[in-house]
Design a protein around this motif. Sequence first.
Motif, short mmCIF file in Angstrom:
data_model
loop_
_atom_site.label_atom_id
_atom_site.label_comp_id
_atom_site.label_asym_id
_atom_site.label_seq_id
_atom_site.Cartn_x
_atom_site.Cartn_y
_atom_site.Cartn_z
N VAL A 247 0.89 -1.24 -0.10
CA VAL A 247 -0.02 -0.13 -0.03
C VAL A 247 0.80 1.14 -0.09
O VAL A 247 1.97 1.00 0.22
CB VAL A 247 -0.74 -0.09 1.32
N THR A 248 0.23 2.43 -0.39
CA THR A 248 1.19 3.71 -0.37
C THR A 248 0.37 4.51 0.81
O THR A 248 -0.73 4.55 0.94
CB THR A 248 0.91 4.37 -1.59
N LEU A 249 1.55 4.99 1.65
CA LEU A 249 1.18 5.80 2.53
C LEU A 249 1.73 7.39 2.45
O LEU A 249 2.80 7.47 1.84
CB LEU A 249 1.97 5.58 4.08
N GLY A 252 2.91 13.13 3.73
CA GLY A 252 2.79 14.44 3.81
C GLY A 252 1.42 15.05 4.43
O GLY A 252 1.15 16.26 4.69
N ASP A 253 0.39 14.28 4.53
CA ASP A 253 -0.96 14.70 4.91
C ASP A 253 -0.92 14.96 6.37
O ASP A 253 -1.76 15.81 6.87
CB ASP A 253 -1.96 13.32 4.78
N SER A 254 0.11 14.48 7.27
CA SER A 254 0.23 14.68 8.67
C SER A 254 1.83 15.50 9.05
O SER A 254 1.72 16.02 9.96
CB SER A 254 0.20 13.59 9.58
N ASP A 255 2.46 15.62 8.07
CA ASP A 255 3.83 16.39 8.36
C ASP A 255 3.85 17.42 7.59
O ASP A 255 4.18 17.39 6.17
CB ASP A 255 5.16 15.45 8.04
N PHE A 256 3.64 18.59 8.06
CA PHE A 256 3.29 19.80 7.08
C PHE A 256 4.84 20.50 6.84
O PHE A 256 4.83 21.46 6.34
CB PHE A 256 2.57 20.93 7.86
N SER A 257 5.98 19.93 7.32
CA SER A 257 7.36 20.30 7.01
C SER A 257 7.62 19.99 5.57
O SER A 257 8.74 20.40 4.86
CB SER A 257 8.18 20.07 7.97
N ILE A 258 6.95 18.81 5.17
CA ILE A 258 7.27 18.06 3.86
C ILE A 258 6.95 19.19 2.71
O ILE A 258 5.70 19.59 2.43
CB ILE A 258 6.50 16.80 3.59
N ILE A 259 7.82 19.66 1.91
CA ILE A 259 7.59 20.34 0.63
C ILE A 259 7.41 19.72 -0.52
O ILE A 259 6.41 19.88 -1.60
CB ILE A 259 8.89 21.19 0.43
N SER A 260 8.02 18.42 -0.76
CA SER A 260 7.62 17.52 -1.91
C SER A 260 7.83 16.04 -1.54
O SER A 260 8.83 15.69 -0.51
CB SER A 260 8.18 17.83 -3.08
N GLY A 261 7.25 15.21 -2.10
CA GLY A 261 7.51 13.86 -1.83
C GLY A 261 6.83 13.35 -0.65
O GLY A 261 5.54 13.64 -0.22
N GLY A 262 7.27 12.43 0.10
CA GLY A 262 6.39 11.78 1.37
C GLY A 262 5.57 10.63 1.09
O GLY A 262 5.16 10.31 2.14
N ASP A 263 5.68 10.23 -0.13
CA ASP A 263 4.77 8.80 -0.35
C ASP A 263 5.67 7.79 -0.18
O ASP A 263 6.89 7.80 -0.68
CB ASP A 263 4.14 8.78 -1.79
N VAL A 264 5.32 6.75 0.49
CA VAL A 264 6.11 5.57 0.97
C VAL A 264 5.42 4.50 0.62
O VAL A 264 3.97 4.56 0.39
CB VAL A 264 6.62 5.47 2.21
N VAL A 265 6.02 3.13 -0.07
CA VAL A 265 5.24 1.99 -0.45
C VAL A 265 5.74 0.93 0.70
O VAL A 265 6.98 0.72 0.67
CB VAL A 265 5.47 1.43 -1.91
N VAL A 266 4.75 0.25 1.23
CA VAL A 266 5.16 -0.42 2.55
C VAL A 266 4.04 -1.73 2.27
O VAL A 266 3.08 -1.61 1.69
CB VAL A 266 5.06 0.20 3.96
N PRO A 267 4.62 -2.66 2.90
CA PRO A 267 3.80 -4.05 3.09
C PRO A 267 2.22 -3.71 3.66
O PRO A 267 2.28 -2.78 4.58
CB PRO A 267 4.45 -5.01 3.93
N ALA A 268 1.23 -4.34 3.26
CA ALA A 268 0.07 -3.92 3.76
C ALA A 268 -0.06 -4.07 5.26
O ALA A 268 0.45 -5.34 5.84
CB ALA A 268 -1.27 -4.71 3.08
N GLY A 269 -0.73 -3.31 5.94
CA GLY A 269 -0.75 -3.52 7.49
C GLY A 269 0.42 -2.59 8.26
O GLY A 269 0.31 -2.65 9.37
N THR A 270 1.45 -2.07 7.38
CA THR A 270 2.33 -1.36 8.12
C THR A 270 2.03 0.02 8.23
O THR A 270 1.41 0.78 7.52
CB THR A 270 3.68 -1.51 7.04
#
Length: 359
Positions: A247-249, A252-270
Motif C-alpha cells: 500500500v501507499t502511505l 505529507g498529510d500529517s507532516d506539514f514540513s514536507i515540501i515535496s514527496g512523502g509517499d512511501v510504499v510498504v507492506p499492507a498493514g504497516t
Amino acid sequence: MENTTNTILYSKNADEVLFPGSTVKIMTCLLALENTQLTDEVTMTATGVSGVTDGGASISSQVDEVFTVEQCLYAIMVASANDIALQIAEHVGGSVDGFVQQMNTRAQELGCPNTVFTNPTGLPDDNQHTTAHDMALIMQAAIQNESFRTIAAATSYTIPATNKAAARNLTSKFTMTDTGSTGFYEGCIGGEGGFTGSPRRGAVGSTLVCAAQRNGMTLISVVLKGASGQTAPDAASILNYGFDQFVTLSLGDSDFSIISGGDVVVPAGTGADSLTTEDSQNGDQIDRTYLFNGTSVGSAVLEVVQSDDTASVQEGQQHMQAAKDYSDNHTEIPYFVIAGVFLLLLILLIWRIVKIVKS
C-alpha cells in the motif's frame, strides 16, 4: 517497481545482463516523442524499407511512402514494425547510428548503467543488452508521456491510405491490454513483448515490459529470458503480488514540513511508526529517505524548521541590528533644522496677524 517512489517490490536477478528483444522499441518511441511532433511527416527511404525483409515484423512500407510520426509510433507499438522503427531512427537521429547514440545517451540519463543499444528494433545483436531494472526505468520514463500511454494501450489501429498504399489495419499481439483476450490484465497501461533468439549467455527466450495502475498505485513489471507464451502470465503474477501485498502511505498529510514527496510504499498493514529515516542537509532544505527494514521505500524534501525559542532570539537580534543600523545612519541635526524652520514660520505668522489687527 512502484512508479512514484522507485521501490522494488519484487526482484530476481534484476541486474543480470540479458537481451531486450522488441522491448527496445519502448526507448525508440520515447525518443521519437521527445524529439518530434506527432504531425511531422516521415518519408520512407531504403533505410526503413530494408526492415521489410530483415526477418522481423513490418507493415510492408515502400520507398517514398509518407506517414505521420503518430502513424509511425502506432505501427511500432501495435504491429512491432521494424521497417518503421528504422525509418523513425533515421528521421530523428539523421542516421540509424546517430539515433542509437541518442538511445544510449538517454539510457545513461535515466540511470541505466548496464544497457547498451545497437539498433532501434530489438533484432538480435550480441552487443545489445540490458537488465530488468534498467528496462523498468526506461518504461517509467515512457509512461510519463501521455502520448506514449495512449499509443501503448492501443490494441488496434488503422493507418489511412497513403500516397503509396491502401489503408492498413494493424492488430496488436500484446494481450494484456486486449479485453477480448484471456491474457487481459485489468488496469494495464500498455507495454511491449518480444522474443530474442541469440544464444549468447543462454539468453534465448521471451521478453515483456508493461505497466499497470490500480487504486492510485502504478507498478512496472519486467520479464526477461522468459518462457515462450508465459511472459504475460508471469508479469501479471508479479503485478498481482504488488497490488495485493503493498500500500501507499502519504506522510505529507500529517507532516506539514514536507515540501515535496512523502509517499512511501510498504507492506499492507504497516504504519508510519515502522519506518526509519536518513536525512541530509541540502541548503535550506532536508533530503529525507524513508526506510523499511533497511530498504528504501520513499523520499521527501523538507523545509528546515526552527524551534520557537531559536526563532524568537533570531528575530530579536534582527530587530536590534536594524535599530542600530538606523541610528548609525541618522544624526539629530535634521530634527533641529526642522524645529528651527517650524519656529521661524510660527514667528512670521504671528507678526502677520499683529500687523493685520493694527491696520
